[in-house]
Design a protein around this motif. Sequence first.
Motif, PDB file in Angstrom:
ATOM      1  N   VAL B 288       0.727  -1.130   0.000  1.00  0.00           N
ATOM      2  CA  VAL B 288       0.028   0.104  -0.080  1.00  0.00           C
ATOM      3  C   VAL B 288       0.845   1.231  -0.094  1.00  0.00           C
ATOM      4  CG1 VAL B 288      -1.693   1.240   1.277  1.00  0.00           C
ATOM      5  CG2 VAL B 288      -1.700  -1.014   1.336  1.00  0.00           C
ATOM      6  N   SER B 289       0.774   2.358  -0.967  1.00  0.00           N
ATOM      7  CA  SER B 289       1.445   3.269  -1.130  1.00  0.00           C
ATOM      8  C   SER B 289       0.379   4.600  -0.936  1.00  0.00           C
ATOM      9  CB  SER B 289       2.618   3.364  -1.627  1.00  0.00           C
ATOM     10  OG  SER B 289       2.350   3.164  -3.134  1.00  0.00           O
ATOM     11  N   GLU B 290       0.956   5.575  -0.774  1.00  0.00           N
ATOM     12  CA  GLU B 290       0.076   6.693  -0.757  1.00  0.00           C
ATOM     13  C   GLU B 290       0.697   8.001  -1.383  1.00  0.00           C
ATOM     14  OE1 GLU B 290       0.034   7.859   3.609  1.00  0.00           O
ATOM     15  OE2 GLU B 290      -0.453   9.801   2.975  1.00  0.00           O
ATOM     16  N   GLY B 291      -0.099   8.914  -2.103  1.00  0.00           N
ATOM     17  CA  GLY B 291       0.241  10.108  -2.607  1.00  0.00           C
ATOM     18  C   GLY B 291      -0.857  11.022  -2.983  1.00  0.00           C
ATOM     19  N   VAL B 292      -0.561  12.040  -4.175  1.00  0.00           N
ATOM     20  CA  VAL B 292      -1.716  12.884  -3.997  1.00  0.00           C
ATOM     21  C   VAL B 292      -1.932  12.965  -5.657  1.00  0.00           C
ATOM     22  CG1 VAL B 292      -1.096  14.548  -2.345  1.00  0.00           C
ATOM     23  CG2 VAL B 292       0.174  14.546  -4.869  1.00  0.00           C
ATOM     24  N   ALA B 319      -4.314  10.093  -2.610  1.00  0.00           N
ATOM     25  CA  ALA B 319      -4.393   8.725  -3.415  1.00  0.00           C
ATOM     26  C   ALA B 319      -3.908   7.586  -2.597  1.00  0.00           C
ATOM     27  CB  ALA B 319      -3.945   8.815  -4.767  1.00  0.00           C
ATOM     28  N   VAL B 320      -4.526   6.776  -2.502  1.00  0.00           N
ATOM     29  CA  VAL B 320      -4.027   5.472  -1.574  1.00  0.00           C
ATOM     30  C   VAL B 320      -4.008   4.196  -2.884  1.00  0.00           C
ATOM     31  CG1 VAL B 320      -4.170   3.534   0.156  1.00  0.00           C
ATOM     32  CG2 VAL B 320      -4.477   6.240   0.705  1.00  0.00           C
ATOM     33  N   ILE B 321      -2.842   3.719  -2.946  1.00  0.00           N
ATOM     34  CA  ILE B 321      -2.843   2.776  -4.002  1.00  0.00           C
ATOM     35  C   ILE B 321      -2.348   1.475  -3.625  1.00  0.00           C
ATOM     36  CG2 ILE B 321      -2.632   4.252  -6.262  1.00  0.00           C
ATOM     37  CD1 ILE B 321       0.329   3.570  -6.274  1.00  0.00           C
ATOM     38  N   ILE B 322      -2.814   0.339  -4.047  1.00  0.00           N
ATOM     39  CA  ILE B 322      -2.340  -0.854  -3.751  1.00  0.00           C
ATOM     40  C   ILE B 322      -1.527  -1.813  -5.276  1.00  0.00           C
ATOM     41  CG2 ILE B 322      -3.040  -3.339  -2.993  1.00  0.00           C
ATOM     42  CD1 ILE B 322      -5.420  -0.500  -2.339  1.00  0.00           C
ATOM     43  N   LYS B 323      -0.563  -2.174  -4.771  1.00  0.00           N
ATOM     44  CA  LYS B 323       0.426  -2.416  -5.962  1.00  0.00           C
ATOM     45  C   LYS B 323       0.105  -4.183  -6.468  1.00  0.00           C
ATOM     46  CE  LYS B 323       3.273   1.227  -5.888  1.00  0.00           C
ATOM     47  NZ  LYS B 323       4.664   1.081  -5.009  1.00  0.00           N
ATOM     48  N   GLU B 324      -0.053  -4.250  -7.554  1.00  0.00           N
ATOM     49  CA  GLU B 324      -0.139  -5.343  -8.170  1.00  0.00           C
ATOM     50  C   GLU B 324       0.147  -5.355  -9.629  1.00  0.00           C
ATOM     51  OE1 GLU B 324      -4.840  -5.801  -8.830  1.00  0.00           O
ATOM     52  OE2 GLU B 324      -4.355  -5.306  -6.771  1.00  0.00           O
ATOM     53  N   LYS B 343      -5.000  -2.999   5.640  1.00  0.00           N
ATOM     54  CA  LYS B 343      -3.888  -2.033   5.590  1.00  0.00           C
ATOM     55  C   LYS B 343      -4.553  -0.597   4.873  1.00  0.00           C
ATOM     56  CE  LYS B 343      -0.887  -5.166   3.992  1.00  0.00           C
ATOM     57  NZ  LYS B 343       0.182  -5.581   3.167  1.00  0.00           N
ATOM     58  N   ALA B 344      -4.974  -0.792   3.720  1.00  0.00           N
ATOM     59  CA  ALA B 344      -5.281   0.334   2.851  1.00  0.00           C
ATOM     60  C   ALA B 344      -6.622   1.053   3.890  1.00  0.00           C
ATOM     61  CB  ALA B 344      -6.225  -0.107   1.815  1.00  0.00           C
ATOM     62  N   ILE B 345      -7.117   0.419   4.367  1.00  0.00           N
ATOM     63  CA  ILE B 345      -8.339   1.230   5.635  1.00  0.00           C
ATOM     64  C   ILE B 345      -7.525   2.089   6.571  1.00  0.00           C
ATOM     65  CG2 ILE B 345     -10.145   1.011   7.145  1.00  0.00           C
ATOM     66  CD1 ILE B 345     -11.438  -1.252   5.260  1.00  0.00           C
ATOM     67  N   GLU B 346      -6.485   1.387   7.054  1.00  0.00           N
ATOM     68  CA  GLU B 346      -5.563   1.768   8.100  1.00  0.00           C
ATOM     69  C   GLU B 346      -4.942   3.164   7.509  1.00  0.00           C
ATOM     70  OE1 GLU B 346      -5.471   1.435  11.625  1.00  0.00           O
ATOM     71  OE2 GLU B 346      -7.160   0.124  10.983  1.00  0.00           O
ATOM     72  N   ARG B 347      -4.412   3.129   6.563  1.00  0.00           N
ATOM     73  CA  ARG B 347      -3.856   4.394   5.863  1.00  0.00           C
ATOM     74  C   ARG B 347      -4.807   5.218   5.397  1.00  0.00           C
ATOM     75  NH1 ARG B 347       0.622   4.529   2.720  1.00  0.00           N
ATOM     76  NH2 ARG B 347       2.647   3.670   4.176  1.00  0.00           N
ATOM     77  N   ILE B 348      -6.003   5.041   4.983  1.00  0.00           N
ATOM     78  CA  ILE B 348      -7.226   5.922   4.996  1.00  0.00           C
ATOM     79  C   ILE B 348      -7.514   6.924   6.106  1.00  0.00           C
ATOM     80  CG2 ILE B 348      -9.501   6.408   4.460  1.00  0.00           C
ATOM     81  CD1 ILE B 348      -9.007   4.095   2.408  1.00  0.00           C
ATOM     82  N   LYS B 349      -7.580   5.922   7.347  1.00  0.00           N
ATOM     83  CA  LYS B 349      -7.849   6.749   8.445  1.00  0.00           C
ATOM     84  C   LYS B 349      -6.633   7.528   8.992  1.00  0.00           C
ATOM     85  CE  LYS B 349     -11.263   3.327  10.396  1.00  0.00           C
ATOM     86  NZ  LYS B 349     -11.156   2.062  11.035  1.00  0.00           N
ATOM     87  N   GLN B 350      -5.510   7.349   8.642  1.00  0.00           N
ATOM     88  CA  GLN B 350      -4.145   8.006   8.959  1.00  0.00           C
ATOM     89  C   GLN B 350      -4.387   9.264   8.507  1.00  0.00           C
ATOM     90  OE1 GLN B 350      -0.933   5.573   8.665  1.00  0.00           O
ATOM     91  NE2 GLN B 350       0.514   7.305   8.777  1.00  0.00           N
ATOM     92  N   VAL B 351      -4.472   9.034   6.964  1.00  0.00           N
ATOM     93  CA  VAL B 351      -4.762  10.329   6.148  1.00  0.00           C
ATOM     94  C   VAL B 351      -5.724  11.271   6.668  1.00  0.00           C
ATOM     95  CG1 VAL B 351      -5.081  11.063   3.716  1.00  0.00           C
ATOM     96  CG2 VAL B 351      -3.892   9.311   3.988  1.00  0.00           C
ATOM     97  N   ILE B 352      -6.966  10.695   6.928  1.00  0.00           N
ATOM     98  CA  ILE B 352      -8.056  11.731   7.477  1.00  0.00           C
ATOM     99  C   ILE B 352      -7.706  12.200   8.711  1.00  0.00           C
ATOM    100  CG2 ILE B 352     -10.374  11.336   8.607  1.00  0.00           C
ATOM    101  CD1 ILE B 352     -10.995   8.977   6.666  1.00  0.00           C
ATOM    102  N   LEU B 353      -6.735  11.433   9.567  1.00  0.00           N
ATOM    103  CA  LEU B 353      -6.499  12.286  10.957  1.00  0.00           C
ATOM    104  C   LEU B 353      -5.571  13.353  10.374  1.00  0.00           C
ATOM    105  CD1 LEU B 353      -6.012   9.135  13.566  1.00  0.00           C
ATOM    106  CD2 LEU B 353      -7.822  11.032  13.369  1.00  0.00           C
ATOM    107  N   GLU B 354      -4.855  13.060   9.738  1.00  0.00           N
ATOM    108  CA  GLU B 354      -3.619  13.937   9.392  1.00  0.00           C
ATOM    109  C   GLU B 354      -4.165  15.186   8.677  1.00  0.00           C
ATOM    110  OE1 GLU B 354      -0.640  11.950   7.623  1.00  0.00           O
ATOM    111  OE2 GLU B 354      -0.252  10.962   9.246  1.00  0.00           O
TER     112      GLU B 354
END
Lengths: 137, 375
Positions: B288-292, B319-324, B343-354
């Motif tokens: 999972v990685s993150e960007g704009v 943007a949160v992307i999942i690599k495949e 994992k992606a949902i965790e990332r999303i929550k983190q982005v929301i909090l930040e």
Amino acid sequence: MSRKEQTPAQISTFTMMMIFIVLAISFAAIILAIQAYSVYENQFAAAYLTFIGILGIALSLYTIMQVRRRLARLKIETPPVITTIECKKCGFKSVREFQRGDYVFKEVEPCRKCNENMIITAIYREFKEKRKETTFF
Amino acid sequence: MMMLQGLLFELPGGGDVFSQILTILIYAFLFISLFYGQKIQMHLMLKEIEGSLYRLKYIRDEGRRIAIETIKEVGKPQKDPTTMVDRFLEYFTIQPEDMDPAGIVWKLEHILDVRDARFKDEVKLLAPEADDVQINNLENTLEAAMALNYIYKVIRHYYLLGKKTLSLYIIMQIQMILPLVMREAEAYASALKAFAYGQPIGDGIGPLVAAKLMHGYPVRKVAKDCVVAEVPIEGRIAYVIKAEGPGGNVGKPGDAVKAVIEENEGKIASIIMIDAALKLEGEEVGEVSEGVGAAIGGPGVDKFKIEETILKYRIPINAVIIKEDIGDAVSPMRKEIFDSADKAIERIKQVILEKTKEGDKIIIVGVGNTIGIGQ
Ligand SMILES: [Zn+2]
């Protein structure tokens, strides 16, 4: 592919002929090697001929294996897809093979323990790595 | 070498004749490779292409067979669908003219809409008994069969052209891209099977994440083939958008995002898009990685619409992307990818909090084909 329609499951006759010829020559070389060793007692020539024979046999076996591998690869593989069903109330979980009509978050038959409707929580395929690749990166 | 020859050719029946023959052979070989080396190489390349072509033909025929069988099974047509399927496989879409590119997005969208409607009508005729979900799946199946047919025909075209002209340039070109073409064909073949059965595919990870977020909350339709749910996350209100499942479709997330933003008069603190992205070789599947930016593929219509709308209201986009890889993206979803949803949902929550404050309204879009994933 207009003129000679050939199904992919066939080995071309040309390849087969080549393999046979190489095999025949290799066997002849080995027989000659034995002859050279026992009758003429020329060890160097015997070793040389044995080498040629073994190389020829190895090459043809390798080619046959290659062709077989290619034939095996022709089939489109269908990996098993697994459906996980869960009961939200009591946590009862069951796993079965995918059936047509399954989808994630579909309500299915009631739970065997508490009669609450269960839902499908996961559908995925187990991916098996064909050969472990060792890379250092 | 001389010593070896001397030793070797004193064999029974040999004498000096052997070494002469060998010398002649070596010279012959030298001349052949000098004058005909390229020709031989060309024929070897053609042989290789021919082998791949057999496989492509096999894959295409398998795809066609599976498509026809599925239509017979779920659609229960009165007459044999074979001729209609064959006609369908030859369908084409003409891109709009881009000499004057202003406004091309709307032209492209219109043509894609017409194509979609035409496909749906055709599939309904082919499979009168199928329900909406099955029609979507059949449409996807036929599209994959179409792609396989097209790949086969293009490769065959270059193969025959190369054979006819014996132009090294044509033959080499096709031989060089062949491994990539074969990979793509294999991917379409497994996609076709997944579509025929209605199994979730790797590309569906975006909708899966959205479905996991919205599950249990009331869902309403927004735009064409899209659904939205209001979900409280970390004290914010999230409008979670995905294509309507479980039939195979990608919806129109561009229109859906626009509609939700306009409903809220532009008062959206942030947009988070989740999508599957092609990984580079060597990267882990399900990473999972993150960007704009607007994480959305396809013909670009939806991306354009989202970018237009967020520019108008100056809304930040994450943007949160999942690599495949391409094979994973269109074949039944791998366990690693399925597991990465959490994992992606965790990332999303983190982005929301930040990036947002409590009480803010945000939009979360799960982009991708929602086949086999409900809500
Ligand atoms: Zn239960």
